[in-house]
Scaffold this active site. Structure first.
Site, PDB file in Angstrom:
ATOM      1  N   ARG A 197       0.801  -1.224   0.000  1.00 21.16           N
ATOM      2  CA  ARG A 197       0.000   0.000   0.000  1.00 21.16           C
ATOM      3  C   ARG A 197       0.834   1.274   0.000  1.00 21.16           C
ATOM      4  O   ARG A 197       0.388   2.298  -0.493  1.00 21.16           O
ATOM      5  CB  ARG A 197      -1.024   0.003   1.162  1.00 21.16           C
ATOM      6  CG  ARG A 197      -2.128  -1.038   0.935  1.00 21.16           C
ATOM      7  CD  ARG A 197      -3.275  -0.922   1.928  1.00 21.16           C
ATOM      8  NE  ARG A 197      -4.028   0.299   1.748  1.00 21.16           N
ATOM      9  CZ  ARG A 197      -3.925   1.366   2.521  1.00 21.16           C
ATOM     10  NH1 ARG A 197      -3.118   1.364   3.576  1.00 21.16           N
ATOM     11  NH2 ARG A 197      -4.622   2.437   2.264  1.00 21.16           N
ATOM     12  N   CYS A 253      14.023  -5.942  -3.695  1.00 23.89           N
ATOM     13  CA  CYS A 253      14.998  -5.172  -4.470  1.00 23.89           C
ATOM     14  C   CYS A 253      14.322  -4.034  -5.221  1.00 23.89           C
ATOM     15  O   CYS A 253      14.285  -4.022  -6.455  1.00 23.89           O
ATOM     16  CB  CYS A 253      15.737  -6.092  -5.427  1.00 23.89           C
ATOM     17  SG  CYS A 253      16.705  -7.281  -4.520  1.00 23.89           S
ATOM     18  N   GLU A 254      13.754  -3.122  -4.483  1.00 24.92           N
ATOM     19  CA  GLU A 254      13.101  -1.929  -5.006  1.00 24.92           C
ATOM     20  C   GLU A 254      13.336  -0.829  -3.983  1.00 24.92           C
ATOM     21  O   GLU A 254      13.007  -1.013  -2.804  1.00 24.92           O
ATOM     22  CB  GLU A 254      11.569  -2.120  -5.088  1.00 24.92           C
ATOM     23  CG  GLU A 254      11.087  -3.151  -6.056  1.00 24.92           C
ATOM     24  CD  GLU A 254      11.213  -2.722  -7.502  1.00 24.92           C
ATOM     25  OE1 GLU A 254      11.105  -1.508  -7.783  1.00 24.92           O
ATOM     26  OE2 GLU A 254      11.444  -3.598  -8.337  1.00 24.92           O
ATOM     27  N   TYR A 292      -6.628  -4.851   2.406  1.00 23.93           N
ATOM     28  CA  TYR A 292      -5.806  -4.594   1.213  1.00 23.93           C
ATOM     29  C   TYR A 292      -4.316  -4.779   1.464  1.00 23.93           C
ATOM     30  O   TYR A 292      -3.493  -4.093   0.873  1.00 23.93           O
ATOM     31  CB  TYR A 292      -6.107  -3.194   0.650  1.00 23.93           C
ATOM     32  CG  TYR A 292      -7.586  -2.993   0.397  1.00 23.93           C
ATOM     33  CD1 TYR A 292      -8.231  -3.722  -0.596  1.00 23.93           C
ATOM     34  CD2 TYR A 292      -8.332  -2.120   1.174  1.00 23.93           C
ATOM     35  CE1 TYR A 292      -9.595  -3.571  -0.813  1.00 23.93           C
ATOM     36  CE2 TYR A 292      -9.692  -1.963   0.956  1.00 23.93           C
ATOM     37  CZ  TYR A 292     -10.313  -2.694  -0.040  1.00 23.93           C
ATOM     38  OH  TYR A 292     -11.654  -2.553  -0.243  1.00 23.93           O
TER      39      TYR A 292
HETATM   40  C1  PLP Z   1     -13.692  -1.942  -3.003  1.00 26.82           C
HETATM   41  C2  PLP Z   1     -15.141  -1.900  -3.073  1.00 26.82           C
HETATM   42  C3  PLP Z   1     -15.900  -1.843  -1.911  1.00 26.82           C
HETATM   43  C4  PLP Z   1     -15.292  -1.738  -0.538  1.00 26.82           C
HETATM   44  O1  PLP Z   1     -14.623  -0.551  -0.360  1.00 26.82           O
HETATM   45  P1  PLP Z   1     -14.028  -0.177   1.093  1.00 26.82           P
HETATM   46  O2  PLP Z   1     -13.407   1.139   0.888  1.00 26.82           O
HETATM   47  O3  PLP Z   1     -13.053  -1.232   1.430  1.00 26.82           O
HETATM   48  O4  PLP Z   1     -15.177  -0.133   2.034  1.00 26.82           O
HETATM   49  C5  PLP Z   1     -17.263  -1.874  -2.032  1.00 26.82           C
HETATM   50  N1  PLP Z   1     -17.865  -1.953  -3.245  1.00 26.82           N
HETATM   51  C6  PLP Z   1     -17.151  -2.017  -4.392  1.00 26.82           C
HETATM   52  C7  PLP Z   1     -17.850  -2.125  -5.670  1.00 26.82           C
HETATM   53  C8  PLP Z   1     -15.781  -1.975  -4.346  1.00 26.82           C
HETATM   54  O5  PLP Z   1     -15.090  -2.016  -5.477  1.00 26.82           O
END
Ligand code: PLP
Length: 432
Positions: free
Chosen positions: A331, A362-363, A391
């Protein structure tokens, strides 16, 4: 201060999660390891489902956006909590079904679902497919007709709302790869096409304006626009769309700069707006769906690493080398995401150093955080990165052939593995 319902500091000054000492967890399970307070995740599920009862009289459903952290255990938990599941690939559908999740509570998203994925989803009997584009509508209609099925469809709409968040996690504006645009007339055209297509039933409209949003306003505006569109559709076609999915995107705390809004402060104005437009335009209040991902799992996990080196470059910065990095948490390299980092054994002591936490890939961009305040660490110390529940594992890779970490849950004061650490043998499993 980072102390929360999930995180605390014990008598030895160590960071705890779900009541357990993180330095002991690191010793028991090895590092890197992602540890969830599973009771905290469950608590978040309940907050959302209870809010549907409170603000929509139970006439709605919460879908856990599984992409935030998808595995058998997270799908089982969503099932236990009577939620639906937002899935975005054949792989997520497969995982959910393997976890015993009922197919009719799966909502299949994605901007380019393959022919095979669509056939698989229809065959499995998913609750709904969220249709993203005209080619997909034609594809779904054809597969459903050929197999004698009726596909329940949502249409993904870009409501034209620009949520103020990182460019890569904004999805509601017209310049987005997701969905049908409202202001160009494209969305209305597709609604009419859907109503006229064989093998499909239009059950709802969907929008998701982005992620990590702290302001209620874009959510209220999106609800307003979508309700207005439901009324416009009724006016033009006579069809009353019965369901409205308002997506996810609720922000969580990564650092002290983040100030998440309590769920009620979002639910109340949004539900007020839904009812206001329903009344004004004389359409029924639809069955409401919400899709939280990050806000269910994000703040309820920490990643524990072992420090291997501390490289002080005088007048420049200090690099703290850890035994993980972009492979288990991409992230920072993707979004320059903010994180709080702690010396797990001295979590109660004030920061006395500012460091850049660097991964082992290696970045040069393989960082977890730059210029992060921390209580001084040295080789062998356990370093904790907070709010890594969303994520991170789901975006993990094997770059540099580094095995993915183990994932552990703490539930009722007991720690157990929910995803085993990957082995070197698994890394070459598909090589021929
Ligand atoms: C990623 C996503 C979510 C969830 O988003 P959050 O920010 O994790 O709550 C919900 N609906 C769709 C269509 C998404 O792509």
């Amino acid at each position: 201060m980072f102390v929360s319902e999930s995180l605390n500091i014990n008598e030895q000054g160590h960071l705890t999660i779900g009541g357990l000492d993180t330095t002991a967890l690191a010793a028991e399970f090895g590092t890197p390891v992602i540890v969830y307070d599973w009771d905290g995740v469950r608590r978040n599920c309940r907050r959302f489902t209870e809010s549907i009862d409170r603000y929509y009289g139970g006439n709605g459903r919460v879908l856990y956006a599984s992409k935030a952290f998808c595995c058998l255990a997270s799908c089982r938990l969503a099932h236990e909590e009577n939620m639906g599941l937002d899935v975005v690939s054949g792989g997520e559908i497969y995982t959910a079904l393997a976890a015993g999740f009922p197919a009719d509570r799966l909502y299949f998203h994605g901007n380019n679902k393959s022919e095979q994925e669509l056939a698989y989803a229809l065959d499995a009997g998913v609750g709904a497919i969220v249709c993203d584009n005209p080619e997909e509508l034609a594809r779904i209609s054809r597969i459903a007709t050929e197999t004698g099925k009726t596909a329940r469809l949502f249409l993904r709409i870009k409501p034209g709302i620009d949520a103020h968040t990182h460019d890569f996690i904004r999805t509601g504006q017209i310049d987005s790869k997701f969905g049908f645009a409202l202001e160009t007339g494209e969305a209305m055209k597709q609604v009419k096409k859907t109503l006229a297509s064989p093998g499909v039933e239009l059950v709802g409209l969907h929008c998701h304006i982005g992620s990590q949003i702290f302001d209620t306003k874009p959510f209220v505006e999106a609800a307003s626009v979508m309700m207005g569109f439901i009324a416009d559709i009724r006016d033009e076609t006579g069809y009353v769309v019965p369901q409205l999915d308002l997506g996810g995107g609720f922000g969580i705390r990564y650092t002290e700069k983040d100030d998440p809004i309590p769920l009620d402060r979002y639910m109340e104005p949004v539900s007020d707006e839904v009812r206001r437009v329903a009344k004004e335009r004389s359409v029924p209040v639809p069955f409401i769906l919400l899709e939280p991902g990050r806000s269910i799992v994000g703040a309820e996990a920490v990643t524990l690493y072992t420090v291997g080196s501390v490289k002080e470059i005088p007048g420049v910065r200090t690099y703290v080398g850890i035994d993980g990095g972009m492979g288990d948490n991409p992230r920072y390299i993707l979004y320059q995401a903010g994180y709080t980092v702690l010396n797990a054994a001295k979590a109660g002591e004030p920061a006395d150093d500012v460091v850049t936490v660097a991964g082992k890939c290696c970045e040069s961009g393989d960082l977890i955080q730059e210029n992060a305040p921390i209580r001084r660490v040295e080789a062998g110390d356990v370093l904790a990165v907070l709010s890594t529940g969303a994520y991170c594992y789901s975006m993990a890779s094997n770059y540099n052939r580094i095995p993915r970490p183990a994932v552990v849950k703490v539930e009722g004061g007991q720690a157990s593995v929910i995803i085993r650490r990957e082995t070197p043998e698994q890394l070459i499993e598909n090589d021929v």
